[in-house]
Scaffold this motif. Structure first.
Motif, PDB file in Angstrom:
ATOM      1  N   THR A 141      38.088  51.922  34.126  1.00  0.00           N
ATOM      2  CA  THR A 141      37.150  51.198  35.001  1.00  0.00           C
ATOM      3  C   THR A 141      37.004  51.847  36.362  1.00  0.00           C
ATOM      4  OG1 THR A 141      38.911  49.748  35.834  1.00  0.00           O
ATOM      5  CG2 THR A 141      37.732  49.014  33.866  1.00  0.00           C
ATOM      6  N   GLY A 142      37.424  53.106  36.484  1.00  0.00           N
ATOM      7  CA  GLY A 142      37.321  53.787  37.775  1.00  0.00           C
ATOM      8  C   GLY A 142      38.251  53.224  38.825  1.00  0.00           C
ATOM      9  N   GLY A 143      39.399  52.671  38.389  1.00  0.00           N
ATOM     10  CA  GLY A 143      40.378  52.115  39.328  1.00  0.00           C
ATOM     11  C   GLY A 143      40.144  50.664  39.673  1.00  0.00           C
ATOM     12  N   LEU A 144      39.109  50.053  39.139  1.00  0.00           N
ATOM     13  CA  LEU A 144      38.810  48.651  39.442  1.00  0.00           C
ATOM     14  C   LEU A 144      39.676  47.718  38.613  1.00  0.00           C
ATOM     15  CD1 LEU A 144      34.916  48.825  39.433  1.00  0.00           C
ATOM     16  CD2 LEU A 144      36.392  48.688  41.442  1.00  0.00           C
ATOM     17  N   LEU A 145      39.856  46.499  39.133  1.00  0.00           N
ATOM     18  CA  LEU A 145      40.533  45.462  38.373  1.00  0.00           C
ATOM     19  C   LEU A 145      39.501  44.770  37.489  1.00  0.00           C
ATOM     20  CD1 LEU A 145      42.834  43.556  37.625  1.00  0.00           C
ATOM     21  CD2 LEU A 145      42.304  42.219  39.686  1.00  0.00           C
ATOM     22  N   ALA A 146      39.671  44.891  36.190  1.00  0.00           N
ATOM     23  CA  ALA A 146      38.761  44.259  35.237  1.00  0.00           C
ATOM     24  C   ALA A 146      39.591  43.574  34.156  1.00  0.00           C
ATOM     25  CB  ALA A 146      37.820  45.288  34.609  1.00  0.00           C
ATOM     26  N   VAL A 147      39.165  42.406  33.745  1.00  0.00           N
ATOM     27  CA  VAL A 147      39.864  41.675  32.689  1.00  0.00           C
ATOM     28  C   VAL A 147      38.884  41.371  31.561  1.00  0.00           C
ATOM     29  CG1 VAL A 147      41.616  40.669  34.189  1.00  0.00           C
ATOM     30  CG2 VAL A 147      39.435  39.480  33.870  1.00  0.00           C
ATOM     31  N   VAL A 148      39.414  41.415  30.357  1.00  0.00           N
ATOM     32  CA  VAL A 148      38.643  41.047  29.179  1.00  0.00           C
ATOM     33  C   VAL A 148      38.816  39.544  28.966  1.00  0.00           C
ATOM     34  CG1 VAL A 148      38.310  41.385  26.703  1.00  0.00           C
ATOM     35  CG2 VAL A 148      39.028  43.305  28.166  1.00  0.00           C
ATOM     36  N   ASP A 166      38.820  33.246  38.346  1.00  0.00           N
ATOM     37  CA  ASP A 166      39.149  33.380  39.766  1.00  0.00           C
ATOM     38  C   ASP A 166      40.159  34.504  39.967  1.00  0.00           C
ATOM     39  OD1 ASP A 166      37.500  31.307  40.478  1.00  0.00           O
ATOM     40  OD2 ASP A 166      39.104  29.813  40.635  1.00  0.00           O
ATOM     41  N   PHE A 167      39.981  35.258  41.052  1.00  0.00           N
ATOM     42  CA  PHE A 167      40.929  36.312  41.412  1.00  0.00           C
ATOM     43  C   PHE A 167      41.704  35.863  42.642  1.00  0.00           C
ATOM     44  CE2 PHE A 167      37.723  38.499  38.945  1.00  0.00           C
ATOM     45  CZ  PHE A 167      38.466  39.398  38.182  1.00  0.00           C
ATOM     46  N   HIS A 168      43.032  35.885  42.530  1.00  0.00           N
ATOM     47  CA  HIS A 168      43.918  35.427  43.607  1.00  0.00           C
ATOM     48  C   HIS A 168      44.602  36.621  44.281  1.00  0.00           C
ATOM     49  CE1 HIS A 168      43.947  31.110  42.242  1.00  0.00           C
ATOM     50  NE2 HIS A 168      43.628  31.697  41.095  1.00  0.00           N
ATOM     51  N   ASP A 169      44.812  36.500  45.609  1.00  0.00           N
ATOM     52  CA  ASP A 169      45.591  37.513  46.316  1.00  0.00           C
ATOM     53  C   ASP A 169      47.071  37.188  46.175  1.00  0.00           C
ATOM     54  OD1 ASP A 169      46.205  35.465  48.071  1.00  0.00           O
ATOM     55  OD2 ASP A 169      44.981  36.234  49.724  1.00  0.00           O
ATOM     56  N   PRO A 170      47.987  38.031  46.711  1.00  0.00           N
ATOM     57  CA  PRO A 170      49.424  37.774  46.564  1.00  0.00           C
ATOM     58  C   PRO A 170      49.874  36.430  47.135  1.00  0.00           C
ATOM     59  CG  PRO A 170      49.069  40.044  47.211  1.00  0.00           C
ATOM     60  CD  PRO A 170      47.738  39.372  47.308  1.00  0.00           C
ATOM     61  N   ASP A 171      49.101  35.837  48.049  1.00  0.00           N
ATOM     62  CA  ASP A 171      49.457  34.538  48.618  1.00  0.00           C
ATOM     63  C   ASP A 171      48.908  33.373  47.797  1.00  0.00           C
ATOM     64  OD1 ASP A 171      50.797  35.727  50.756  1.00  0.00           O
ATOM     65  OD2 ASP A 171      48.947  35.902  51.929  1.00  0.00           O
ATOM     66  N   GLY A 172      48.224  33.678  46.696  1.00  0.00           N
ATOM     67  CA  GLY A 172      47.679  32.627  45.848  1.00  0.00           C
ATOM     68  C   GLY A 172      46.301  32.144  46.260  1.00  0.00           C
ATOM     69  N   LYS A 173      45.703  32.774  47.248  1.00  0.00           N
ATOM     70  CA  LYS A 173      44.377  32.370  47.715  1.00  0.00           C
ATOM     71  C   LYS A 173      43.293  32.999  46.843  1.00  0.00           C
ATOM     72  CE  LYS A 173      41.344  32.627  51.762  1.00  0.00           C
ATOM     73  NZ  LYS A 173      41.200  33.143  53.141  1.00  0.00           N
ATOM     74  N   VAL A 174      42.277  32.185  46.486  1.00  0.00           N
ATOM     75  CA  VAL A 174      41.156  32.684  45.700  1.00  0.00           C
ATOM     76  C   VAL A 174      40.262  33.525  46.612  1.00  0.00           C
ATOM     77  CG1 VAL A 174      39.129  32.098  44.333  1.00  0.00           C
ATOM     78  CG2 VAL A 174      41.207  30.715  44.127  1.00  0.00           C
ATOM     79  N   ILE A 196      34.866  41.608  36.346  1.00  0.00           N
ATOM     80  CA  ILE A 196      35.245  42.778  37.143  1.00  0.00           C
ATOM     81  C   ILE A 196      35.308  42.418  38.620  1.00  0.00           C
ATOM     82  CG2 ILE A 196      34.678  45.178  37.684  1.00  0.00           C
ATOM     83  CD1 ILE A 196      32.877  45.101  35.151  1.00  0.00           C
ATOM     84  N   SER A 197      36.449  42.697  39.249  1.00  0.00           N
ATOM     85  CA  SER A 197      36.603  42.444  40.676  1.00  0.00           C
ATOM     86  C   SER A 197      35.929  43.546  41.474  1.00  0.00           C
ATOM     87  CB  SER A 197      38.080  42.367  41.055  1.00  0.00           C
ATOM     88  OG  SER A 197      38.240  42.324  42.450  1.00  0.00           O
ATOM     89  N   ARG A 198      35.315  43.159  42.596  1.00  0.00           N
ATOM     90  CA  ARG A 198      34.692  44.125  43.501  1.00  0.00           C
ATOM     91  C   ARG A 198      35.589  44.435  44.700  1.00  0.00           C
ATOM     92  NH1 ARG A 198      28.839  44.245  42.983  1.00  0.00           N
ATOM     93  NH2 ARG A 198      28.177  42.997  41.214  1.00  0.00           N
ATOM     94  N   ARG A 204      47.012  43.883  45.447  1.00  0.00           N
ATOM     95  CA  ARG A 204      46.835  43.591  44.029  1.00  0.00           C
ATOM     96  C   ARG A 204      46.407  42.139  43.838  1.00  0.00           C
ATOM     97  NH1 ARG A 204      47.189  47.819  40.111  1.00  0.00           N
ATOM     98  NH2 ARG A 204      48.189  49.555  41.207  1.00  0.00           N
ATOM     99  N   LEU A 205      45.412  41.959  42.984  1.00  0.00           N
ATOM    100  CA  LEU A 205      44.914  40.614  42.700  1.00  0.00           C
ATOM    101  C   LEU A 205      45.339  40.176  41.302  1.00  0.00           C
ATOM    102  CD1 LEU A 205      41.260  40.900  44.099  1.00  0.00           C
ATOM    103  CD2 LEU A 205      43.347  40.205  45.303  1.00  0.00           C
ATOM    104  N   THR A 206      45.334  38.870  41.096  1.00  0.00           N
ATOM    105  CA  THR A 206      45.671  38.287  39.805  1.00  0.00           C
ATOM    106  C   THR A 206      44.501  37.452  39.317  1.00  0.00           C
ATOM    107  OG1 THR A 206      48.006  38.173  40.435  1.00  0.00           O
ATOM    108  CG2 THR A 206      47.315  36.833  38.559  1.00  0.00           C
ATOM    109  N   ALA A 207      44.127  37.624  38.036  1.00  0.00           N
ATOM    110  CA  ALA A 207      43.001  36.880  37.466  1.00  0.00           C
ATOM    111  C   ALA A 207      43.503  35.625  36.741  1.00  0.00           C
ATOM    112  CB  ALA A 207      42.230  37.767  36.496  1.00  0.00           C
ATOM    113  N   GLU A 208      42.704  34.571  36.822  1.00  0.00           N
ATOM    114  CA  GLU A 208      43.083  33.311  36.186  1.00  0.00           C
ATOM    115  C   GLU A 208      41.826  32.587  35.688  1.00  0.00           C
ATOM    116  OE1 GLU A 208      45.732  29.405  37.417  1.00  0.00           O
ATOM    117  OE2 GLU A 208      44.264  30.168  38.837  1.00  0.00           O
TER     118      GLU A 208
END
Length: 215
Positions: A141-148, A166-174, A196-198, A204-208
């Motif tokens: 994905t060219g280094g992007l965060l993408a989830v199936v 939703d994509f969360h940052d390390p502090d849990g914020k969307v 796909i996150s922009r 690092r982000l976490t998808a949910e």
């Protein structure tokens, strides 16, 4: 003058010159001391001069504003960091746009329909058990965060699905939200759209899965 008078002529006593001699010796000694003190140390007995090194000022208790050069350097560093972050964000956005440009117009329309469907959904929706996420390698994905987004129709009739990721940052914020959807999925059929996150790679982000609705 008779011989007798010459014999009895008193002799002049010589003047005592010791004080002048002592004065000359004292002056010579003073010059020797002065030369020794001013010598450059090349001779065997030359004097050594000592120049104390100035101590640096103590800064532990400094409470004022930093000097202008330091303040300028700090400001330059801040502006450089902001420029780098802005460039990274712009680059991530551009790569995401290019990646999504390869997606068909039909999928883009389905994602827009999913967003509209979830607008009035309360809670997490009625289809969270039919949806799961799988990470996609960044090398693809060219280094992007993408989830199936794995969507499986577990019912015995045709159904459409709308999913909010939703994509969360390390502090849990969307920090980012994406919508994906599929339409007219047959019973037991599976679809795998992408979210796909922009955002830049760091932090690092976490998808949910925030919502999933079957309709």
């Amino acid at each position: 003058m008779s011989d007798a008078q010459q014999q009895y002529r008193p002799h002049k006593r010589p003047r005592h010159r010791a004080p002048r001699a002592l004065t000359a010796l004292a002056a010579a000694g003073a010059c020797a001391v002065a030369l020794a003190a001013c010598g450059d140390g090349d001779g065997d007995g030359g004097g050594t001069t000592f120049t104390p090194r100035p101590s640096p000022p103590a800064t532990e208790s400094f409470t004022g504003s930093p000097p202008a050069p330091l303040a300028s350097a700090a400001q330059s560093a801040i502006e450089s960091a902001r420029a780098s972050a802005s460039a990274a964000a712009s680059s991530a956005y551009a790569r995401a746009s290019e990646f999504e440009a390869s997606v068909s117009a039909e999928i883009a329309r389905a994602n827009a329909a999913a967003e509209a469907e979830l607008k009035d959904v309360k809670g997490r929706g009625n289809a969270t058990s039919d949806v799961s996420l799988t990470g996609k390698p960044r090398s693809e994905t060219g280094g992007l965060l993408a989830v199936v987004v794995n969507i499986t129709n577990s019912t015995d009739s045709t159904a459409s699905y709308a999913v909010q990721v939703d994509f969360h940052d390390p502090d849990g914020k969307v920090v980012e939200t994406h919508f994906v959807g599929v339409e007219d999925l047959e019973p037991g059929e599976r679809a795998q759209p992408l979210a796909i996150s922009r955002k830049p790679p760091e932090p690092r982000l976490t998808a949910e899965i925030a919502k999933a609705q079957r309709y």
